[in-house]
Motif scaffolding. Structure first.
Motif, PDB file in Angstrom:
ATOM      1  N   PHE A   1       0.798  -1.228   0.000  1.00  0.00           N
ATOM      2  CA  PHE A   1       0.000   0.000   0.000  1.00  0.00           C
ATOM      3  C   PHE A   1       0.835   1.285   0.000  1.00  0.00           C
ATOM      4  CE2 PHE A   1      -2.791  -3.219   2.094  1.00  0.00           C
ATOM      5  CZ  PHE A   1      -3.692  -3.321   1.053  1.00  0.00           C
ATOM      6  N   ASP A   2       2.153   1.150   0.099  1.00  0.00           N
ATOM      7  CA  ASP A   2       3.048   2.300  -0.062  1.00  0.00           C
ATOM      8  C   ASP A   2       4.298   1.832  -0.796  1.00  0.00           C
ATOM      9  OD1 ASP A   2       3.885   4.983   0.282  1.00  0.00           O
ATOM     10  OD2 ASP A   2       5.028   4.453   2.076  1.00  0.00           O
ATOM     11  N   PRO A   3       4.119   1.272  -2.004  1.00  0.00           N
ATOM     12  CA  PRO A   3       5.219   0.563  -2.671  1.00  0.00           C
ATOM     13  C   PRO A   3       6.438   1.421  -2.970  1.00  0.00           C
ATOM     14  CG  PRO A   3       3.380   0.892  -4.184  1.00  0.00           C
ATOM     15  CD  PRO A   3       2.881   1.249  -2.814  1.00  0.00           C
ATOM     16  N   ASP A   4       6.246   2.711  -3.226  1.00  0.00           N
ATOM     17  CA  ASP A   4       7.402   3.561  -3.529  1.00  0.00           C
ATOM     18  C   ASP A   4       7.834   4.398  -2.332  1.00  0.00           C
ATOM     19  OD1 ASP A   4       5.286   5.274  -3.411  1.00  0.00           O
ATOM     20  OD2 ASP A   4       5.582   6.168  -5.394  1.00  0.00           O
ATOM     21  N   GLY A   5       7.202   4.156  -1.161  1.00  0.00           N
ATOM     22  CA  GLY A   5       7.607   4.853   0.050  1.00  0.00           C
ATOM     23  C   GLY A   5       7.177   6.299   0.140  1.00  0.00           C
ATOM     24  N   ALA A   6       6.249   6.741  -0.716  1.00  0.00           N
ATOM     25  CA  ALA A   6       5.860   8.157  -0.729  1.00  0.00           C
ATOM     26  C   ALA A   6       5.191   8.570   0.574  1.00  0.00           C
ATOM     27  CB  ALA A   6       4.935   8.432  -1.916  1.00  0.00           C
ATOM     28  N   TYR A   7       4.361   7.705   1.137  1.00  0.00           N
ATOM     29  CA  TYR A   7       3.677   8.035   2.394  1.00  0.00           C
ATOM     30  C   TYR A   7       4.696   8.189   3.526  1.00  0.00           C
ATOM     31  CZ  TYR A   7       0.515   7.415   6.414  1.00  0.00           C
ATOM     32  OH  TYR A   7      -0.171   7.556   7.609  1.00  0.00           O
ATOM     33  N   VAL A   8       5.619   7.251   3.629  1.00  0.00           N
ATOM     34  CA  VAL A   8       6.612   7.316   4.693  1.00  0.00           C
ATOM     35  C   VAL A   8       7.479   8.559   4.547  1.00  0.00           C
ATOM     36  CG1 VAL A   8       8.760   6.247   5.501  1.00  0.00           C
ATOM     37  CG2 VAL A   8       6.682   4.884   5.314  1.00  0.00           C
TER      38      VAL A   8
END
Length: 433
Positions: free
Chosen positions: A386-393
Motif C-alpha cells: 500500500f506504499d510501494p514507492d515509500g511516498a507516504y513514509v
C-alpha cells in the motif's frame, strides 16, 4: 410550522447541522416557536473525550451551526453545565412544553435522556446518528448482529428514512440571551481540518465529484488522498449519514463503510462495555512493556510505516484507515500490548474518535472483537502493498529522505555508512530480512 402550537426546545448533541436533522425538523413542524440549544455538558468536559482536537472541531461546528440557524431567523443558545438543568431553565422561561433531541445509545446519553424525561416536558427522540438506528435490524433470537456480513445483507435490504430539508424559517422566543461561543482552542493539531456543516457539505460535494469514482481502487493507497475524510463530520453530526448515503449509495465499497459504522454502533448499544472489556475474550499473550508503548505513542518504533502513521495522527488529528489497521495490528499482534493502550491514544488525538468505532476497530485488530477469524497484519507486507514507492513514509518521516524507493521501509538494511547518518531509531523488534 403549526401556528399556535406553542414552544419547543431542540437539544443539539451530536447532530450539529440544519440539513436532514430529524429532531430540528420535528420541532419546527409542530411548534410556533423553537429554541435551539447546545449545552457544554460538564460531565463530558471533565472526561477523557474532551481533548483539544475534538474541542476545536466542536467549536468550529457550533459557530457554523449558529450561522445556519440565524440564516433561517433563529439562533443557537449555548449554555454550560447540566443539560437537564439548562433545559428546565429555558422551559420555565419560554413556556416550552416539548423537547426534541437525537436518539443516542451511549451510557452517558441514556443517563442524560433519563434525567430529561424527569422534567415536565414531552420528550421525543429522533433518528439521525446512523443510517439505520441500533436495534432496528436484529437477527433471530438475538439483540444485535455479532458478525458484519449478515448485518450488511440486512442493512442493504432496509428502507432508510427520507432525507429531510432544512427548516425554511425558525422563530425564536423574544428576550433570550444566545450565550457565547466557546473560546478558541489553541493546542489542537496544526493540520486539523475545520469543523462545521458548511465545510462538511463542501468536502462531501468535492469528494463525490472527484474522488468517489476511484474509491474502491484508491482507498488503501496510503500516499493518495483516496478516502472521503468525512469521519469527523459524521462523528459530530455536521453531516447526516443518511444524506451521505444518498450521494454515495451507488458505490458499494463506500456504502459498506457506512454500514460498518452502523454495525459498530449497534454492537456498542448492545455491549456498552466495548471500550474497556473484550467483546470476545480469547486466550492471548499480553505484555506489560512501558518502553515499547512509549516508543509506539511517540512514533519512535523504528518501523517507518508505523511511525509515519502516528506522525500523521499527531499532525492532522486523522489517520488513513489502512494505516490505522497497520498500527493497531503492530501494537497488539507484534508488540503484544493491550489494545486499550492504543484505544486511549487514538481517543486522545482523533477528531473522529468515538467509542463505537474506535473501540470496535481496536478490538477487531486485537482479536477480541467481532471478527470471528482475526488475522494479524504484517507491517512490512502492508507497506510493500500500500506504499510501494515509500511516498507516504517520506511525507511524514523526512529524516528518511536519503533512502530511495521502497528501501525507506527497511532503514536497518541501509549500508552502515548511510545508516549512521539517519536520525532514526533502530526497530523495536527483529523484523527479519
Amino acid at each position: 410550522m403549526n401556528a399556535g402550537a406553542g414552544t419547543a426546545i431542540v437539544l443539539f448533541t451530536r447532530d450539529l447541522r440544519v440539513h436532514d436533522n430529524p429532531a430540528l425538523h420535528a420541532a419546527c413542524a409542530e411548534a410556533e416557536r423553537v429554541v435551539p440549544l447546545f449545552v457544554h455538558d460538564e460531565a463530558i468536559l471533565a472526561g477523557p473525550m474532551a481533548v483539544p482536537n475534538r474541542l476545536r472541531f466542536l467549536a468550529d461546528s457550533l459557530a457554523d451551526l449558529r450561522r445556519g440557524l440565524r440564516a433561517a431567523g433563529g439562533d443557537l443558545l449555548i449554555r454550560r453545565g447540566d443539560p437537564a438543568a439548562a433545559v428546565a431553565e429555558l422551559a420555565g422561561r419560554t413556556g416550552a412544553r416539548a423537547l426534541h433531541l437525537a436518539e443516542d445509545h451511549s451510557a452517558h446519553a441514556l443517563r442524560r435522556l433519563e434525567a430529561l424525561r424527569r422534567l415536565s416536558l414531552r420528550v421525543t427522540t429522533a433518528p439521525g446518528l446512523t443510517v439505520v438506528p441500533p436495534g432496528h435490524l436484529t437477527p433471530a433470537k438475538r439483540d444485535h448482529y455479532q458478525v458484519f456480513t449478515p448485518y450488511w445483507r440486512a442493512w442493504r435490504a432496509a428502507s432508510p428514512r427520507p432525507v429531510l430539508p432544512p427548516p425554511a424559517r425558525i422563530t425564536l422566543p423574544d428576550g433570550l440571551d444566545p450565550g457565547p461561543l466557546p473560546d478558541p482552542v489553541t493546542d489542537a493539531s496544526p493540520g486539523l481540518m475545520p469543523g462545521g456543516e458548511e465545510h462538511g457539505r463542501r468536502r462531501l460535494r468535492e469528494w463525490v465529484s472527484h474522488g468517489l469514482h476511484d474509491y474502491a481502487r484508491e482507498r488503501d493507497v496510503l500516499a493518495h488522498d483516496g478516502t472521503s475524510r468525512l469521519s469527523a463530520h459524521l462523528r459530530f453530526g455536521t453531516l447526516s449519514p443518511r444524506e451521505v448515503l444518498r450521494f454515495t449509495a451507488a458505490d458499494e465499497a463506500f456504502a459498506r463503510q457506512l454500514a460498518w459504522r452502523d454495525f459498530h454502533y449497534q454492537v456498542a448499544a448492545a455491549f456498552p462495555d466495548l471500550a474497556w472489556r473484550d467483546y470476545r475474550p480469547r486466550p492471548r499473550t499480553v505484555r506489560d512493556d512501558p518502553r515499547a508503548l512509549e516508543a509506539w505513542e511517540n512514533a519512535a518504533t523504528g518501523l517507518p510505516i508505523v511511525d509515519a502513521a502516528l506522525r500523521q495522527l499527531h499532525h492532522e488529528g486523522f489517520m488513513h484507515n489502512r494505516a490505522r489497521m497497520i498500527t493497531a495490528s503492530f501494537l497488539t499482534q507484534a508488540l503484544h500490548l493491550d489494545w486499550r493502550h492504543g484505544y486511549r491514544h487514538f481517543r486522545r488525538w482523533l477528531a473522529d474518535g468515538d467509542i463505537p468505532n474506535n473501540a470496535a476497530n481496536w478490538q477487531r485488530l486485537a482479536g477480541t472483537g467481532n471478527d470471528p477469524r482475526p488475522r494479524p497484519l504484517s507491517p512490512l507486507r502492508q507497506a510493500a502493498r500500500f506504499d510501494p514507492d515509500g511516498a507516504y513514509v517520506r511525507r511524514w518521516l523526512p529524516e528518511l529522505q536519503a533512502l530511495e524507493g521502497a528501501a525507506v521501509h527497511r532503514p536497518w538494511q541501509a549500508p552502515p555508512e548511510l545508516r549512521r547518518t539517519l536520525d532514526y531509531p533502530p526497530p523495536l523488534l527483529d523484523l527479519g530480512p
